[in-house]
Design a protein around this motif. Sequence first.
Motif: not given
Length: 106
Positions: A39, A42-43, A48-49, A53, A55, A64, A66, A81
């Motif tokens: 999280l 990725f930021k 963008n999650i 979605f 985790l 990983c 999602f 994504f």
Amino acid sequence: MSLSQIIRFENEDNWLELAPISESQWCVNFYYSSKENPLDFFKNLNINIPKGFELDFWEANLACTFNFDSSDENKSQVALFIGDILSKLFNVTQLCSLEIGYEEFN
């Protein structure tokens, strides 16, 4: 896509799968090399999650995952994504550099 198919993208160093979990849930599962929480990671990469979605699992140098609902509204979000993961995390600049396939199972 049916509930008996997995789409897989892979190259020498990375892999990513789009797979069904149930009739209403799907997952994006991929190789994850970072030790940082996805999280946060990725930021920092501007990945963008999408909303909805979740985790589900991650372990450095393993994978990983999602999970998300398989609604029609999510189709474009799933594509974006996956595109972000391929381009920003795996540094894929051309799809032709990936082997793309699908598996059928029962």
